[in-house]
Design an enzyme around this catalytic site. Structure first.
Site, short mmCIF file in Angstrom:
data_model
loop_
_atom_site.label_atom_id
_atom_site.label_comp_id
_atom_site.label_asym_id
_atom_site.label_seq_id
_atom_site.Cartn_x
_atom_site.Cartn_y
_atom_site.Cartn_z
N CYS A 54 -20.91 3.58 16.95
CA CYS A 54 -20.25 4.89 16.95
C CYS A 54 -20.95 5.83 15.96
CB CYS A 54 -18.78 4.72 16.58
SG CYS A 54 -17.88 6.28 16.62
N CYS A 58 -16.29 7.26 9.75
CA CYS A 58 -14.98 6.85 9.24
C CYS A 58 -15.18 5.67 8.26
CB CYS A 58 -14.08 6.42 10.39
SG CYS A 58 -14.07 7.64 11.73
N CYS A 61 -14.27 1.95 9.05
CA CYS A 61 -14.49 1.39 10.39
C CYS A 61 -15.75 0.54 10.55
CB CYS A 61 -14.50 2.51 11.42
SG CYS A 61 -14.52 1.84 13.11
N CYS A 98 -3.67 -1.60 25.17
CA CYS A 98 -4.36 -0.49 24.52
C CYS A 98 -5.87 -0.69 24.64
CB CYS A 98 -3.94 -0.40 23.06
SG CYS A 98 -4.78 0.91 22.17
N CYS A 130 -2.35 2.44 27.21
CA CYS A 130 -2.68 3.36 26.13
C CYS A 130 -4.20 3.35 26.00
CB CYS A 130 -2.03 2.86 24.84
SG CYS A 130 -2.46 3.86 23.39
N CYS A 190 0.56 8.34 20.53
CA CYS A 190 0.58 7.24 19.59
C CYS A 190 -0.28 7.72 18.43
CB CYS A 190 -0.01 5.99 20.24
SG CYS A 190 -0.17 4.62 19.07
N ARG A 262 4.86 0.86 14.81
CA ARG A 262 4.04 -0.34 15.09
C ARG A 262 3.46 -0.94 13.81
NH1 ARG A 262 3.59 -0.44 20.66
NH2 ARG A 262 4.22 1.58 21.46
N1 SAM Z 1 -12.99 5.93 18.18
C1 SAM Z 1 -11.65 6.27 18.43
C2 SAM Z 1 -11.00 6.98 17.28
O1 SAM Z 1 -11.46 6.89 16.16
O2 SAM Z 1 -10.00 7.66 17.52
C3 SAM Z 1 -10.78 5.07 18.81
C4 SAM Z 1 -10.96 3.73 18.14
S1 SAM Z 1 -10.59 3.65 16.38
C5 SAM Z 1 -11.18 2.06 16.00
C6 SAM Z 1 -8.81 3.58 16.36
C7 SAM Z 1 -8.13 3.51 15.03
O3 SAM Z 1 -8.27 2.20 14.47
C8 SAM Z 1 -8.61 4.39 13.90
O4 SAM Z 1 -8.11 5.70 14.00
C9 SAM Z 1 -8.04 3.71 12.67
O5 SAM Z 1 -6.77 4.23 12.36
C10 SAM Z 1 -7.92 2.25 13.11
N2 SAM Z 1 -8.85 1.40 12.34
C11 SAM Z 1 -10.18 1.32 12.48
N3 SAM Z 1 -10.72 0.46 11.60
C12 SAM Z 1 -9.70 -0.01 10.87
C13 SAM Z 1 -9.63 -0.94 9.78
N4 SAM Z 1 -10.72 -1.51 9.27
N5 SAM Z 1 -8.42 -1.22 9.26
C14 SAM Z 1 -7.31 -0.63 9.78
N6 SAM Z 1 -7.32 0.24 10.80
C15 SAM Z 1 -8.49 0.57 11.33
C1 DTB Z 2 -4.11 1.52 15.68
O1 DTB Z 2 -3.48 2.34 14.97
N1 DTB Z 2 -4.53 0.34 15.28
C2 DTB Z 2 -5.28 -0.32 16.32
C3 DTB Z 2 -5.11 0.63 17.52
N2 DTB Z 2 -4.44 1.74 16.94
C4 DTB Z 2 -6.27 1.08 18.28
C5 DTB Z 2 -6.69 -0.57 15.92
C6 DTB Z 2 -6.83 -1.39 14.67
C7 DTB Z 2 -8.26 -1.66 14.47
C8 DTB Z 2 -8.51 -2.53 13.29
C9 DTB Z 2 -9.95 -2.75 13.05
C10 DTB Z 2 -10.67 -3.48 14.14
O2 DTB Z 2 -10.20 -4.53 14.62
O3 DTB Z 2 -11.77 -3.04 14.49
FE1 SF4 Z 3 -15.93 5.66 15.59
FE2 SF4 Z 3 -14.56 3.83 14.23
FE3 SF4 Z 3 -14.35 6.40 13.58
FE4 SF4 Z 3 -13.29 5.53 15.91
S1 SF4 Z 3 -12.65 4.96 13.87
S2 SF4 Z 3 -14.50 7.39 15.60
S3 SF4 Z 3 -14.79 3.93 16.45
S4 SF4 Z 3 -16.20 5.16 13.45
#
Ligand code: SAM
Ligand code: DTB
Ligand code: SF4
Length: 335
Positions: A54, A58, A61, A98, A130, A190, A262
């Site tokens: 990506c 973030c 992430c 989801c 979702c 959500c 959730r």
């Molecule tokens: N790329 C899209 C976005 O950012 O909206 C969708 C996927 S992203 C992985 C969805 C959500 O996962 C993020 O907004 C964040 O709140 C959560 N998330 C990602 N990495 C995480 C982590 N290491 N611990 C907890 N939540 C995480």
């Molecule tokens: C949300 O709030 N938590 C979920 C779902 N929406 C998409 C994602 C959590 C991702 C945690 C990090 C991972 O497994 O990559």
């Molecule tokens: Fe990309 Fe992760 Fe950010 Fe979603 S949360 S936009 S997958 S870097």
């Protein structure tokens, strides 16, 4: 049922968050029982349909290409594989699926057409679908809605003030715009966030203030505890204390009484007792299955045992339909 309130002040929410813990849980449990069946907890299943690579930054992430987390990236999964995963999840008690993609935004291309097929197919299995695909235009949201999308996940993650410390490649307003676009298309929202990223209690409250000012409230509010992944800027964050999670769940429950709250990422580090407190405080959904999107989650059997032990029953799909409809109808009634 009392109308939902959309003009909470920061001080009011902060006072709730700082209430003596057992008093807070009792109050949240009382609100919970006025609006939900306290035995029912929705089991949702997460599937990463496009992993890693990506372009966003973030800080939490593991899927951001710029961090070296050792994650194996894969391109968009074939539709059949997604349907198989949905069938398995449903057989295990999940009523919501989801689908997550590591995209900055949706593009109008073949991949998006495939996602529309996935939404149609999973919806046909009788599950709430979702998607979380990054930023979305109103037209794209309408296409997803036509395909049968039930909810769009797009988290605010934290307060507007703290957001820039965590992400620089998009703005808080970009997030709000996408939520607006999904809402205009008639898709339920959500939206929640993450605690444990070094934010203050005020930042947590700032996020809840934003969410609770939406009218209607997001139908679903995920509260994630940071899963600190090696290679990301937040790799060294200490684990979030369970008491903070309980306070956050309870506060979300009180300020957004009809939403599904959730208990999302970070459950691997939580005891069953800690999670039980969260359910008591109003959490009424979990993600089940041994993987979230890319990080570990409790084993399916462990969660089943926890449900049996606590007397919890998985929610059927669309059970909250009536809450959604009533929330939409109450728009004019509320401030
Ligand atoms: N790329 C899209 C976005 O950012 O909206 C969708 C996927 S992203 C992985 C969805 C959500 O996962 C993020 O907004 C964040 O709140 C959560 N998330 C990602 N990495 C995480 C982590 N290491 N611990 C907890 N939540 C995480
Ligand atoms: C949300 O709030 N938590 C979920 C779902 N929406 C998409 C994602 C959590 C991702 C945690 C990090 C991972 O497994 O990559
Ligand atoms: Fe990309 Fe992760 Fe950010 Fe979603 S949360 S936009 S997958 S870097």
């Amino acid at each position: 049922m009392k109308a939902t309130k959309h003009n909470w002040t920061k001080q009011e929410i902060l006072d709730i968050y700082n209430t003596a813990l057992l008093e807070l849980v009792y109050r949240a449990a009382t609100v919970h029982r006025e609006h939900h069946d306290p035995r029912k907890v929705q089991v949702s299943s997460l599937l990463s349909i496009k992993t890693g690579g990506c372009p966003e930054d973030c800080g939490y992430c593991p899927q951001a290409a710029r961090y070296h987390t050792g994650l194996k990236a894969h391109k968009l999964m074939p539709v059949e594989q997604v349907v198989d995963a949905a069938k398995k999840a449903k057989a295990g008690g999940a009523s919501r699926m989801c689908l997550g993609a590591a995209w900055r935004e949706v593009r109008d291309n073949r991949d998006f057409d495939s996602v529309l097929e996935m939404v149609k197919a999973v919806n046909n299995e009788g599950m709430e679908v979702c998607c979380t695909l990054g930023m979305l235009t109103e037209e794209q949201a309408a296409k997803l809605a036509d395909a049968g999308l039930y909810a769009y996940n797009h988290n605010l993650d934290t307060s507007e003030e703290y957001y820039n410390e965590i992400i620089s490649t998009r703005t808080y307003d970009d997030r709000l715009n996408t939520l607006n676009n999904a809402r205009k298309a008639g898709v339920t929202l959500c939206s929640g966030g993450i605690i444990g990223m070094g934010e203050s209690a005020e930042d947590r409250i700032g996020m809840l203030l934003q969410l609770s000012s939406m009218n209607p409230h997001p139908e679903s509010v995920p509260i994630n505890a940071l899963v600190a992944v090696e290679g990301t800027p937040l790799e060294n964050q200490p684990p979030v204390p369970i008491w903070d999670m309980i306070r956050m769940v309870a506060t979300a429950r009180i300020v957004m009484p009809t939403s599904v709250v959730r208990l999302s990422a970070g459950r691997v580090g939580m005891s069953v007792e800690g999670q039980a407190f969260c359910f008591m405080a109003g959490a009424n959904s979990i993600f089940a299955g041994d993987k979230l999107l890319t990080t570990p989650n409790p084993e399916f059997n462990e969660d089943k045992q926890m449900f049996d032990l606590l007397g919890l029953i998985p929610t059927d799909a669309f059970e909250k339909g009536k809450f959604v409809a009533s929330a939409l109808r109450s728009v004019e009634m509320t401030s």
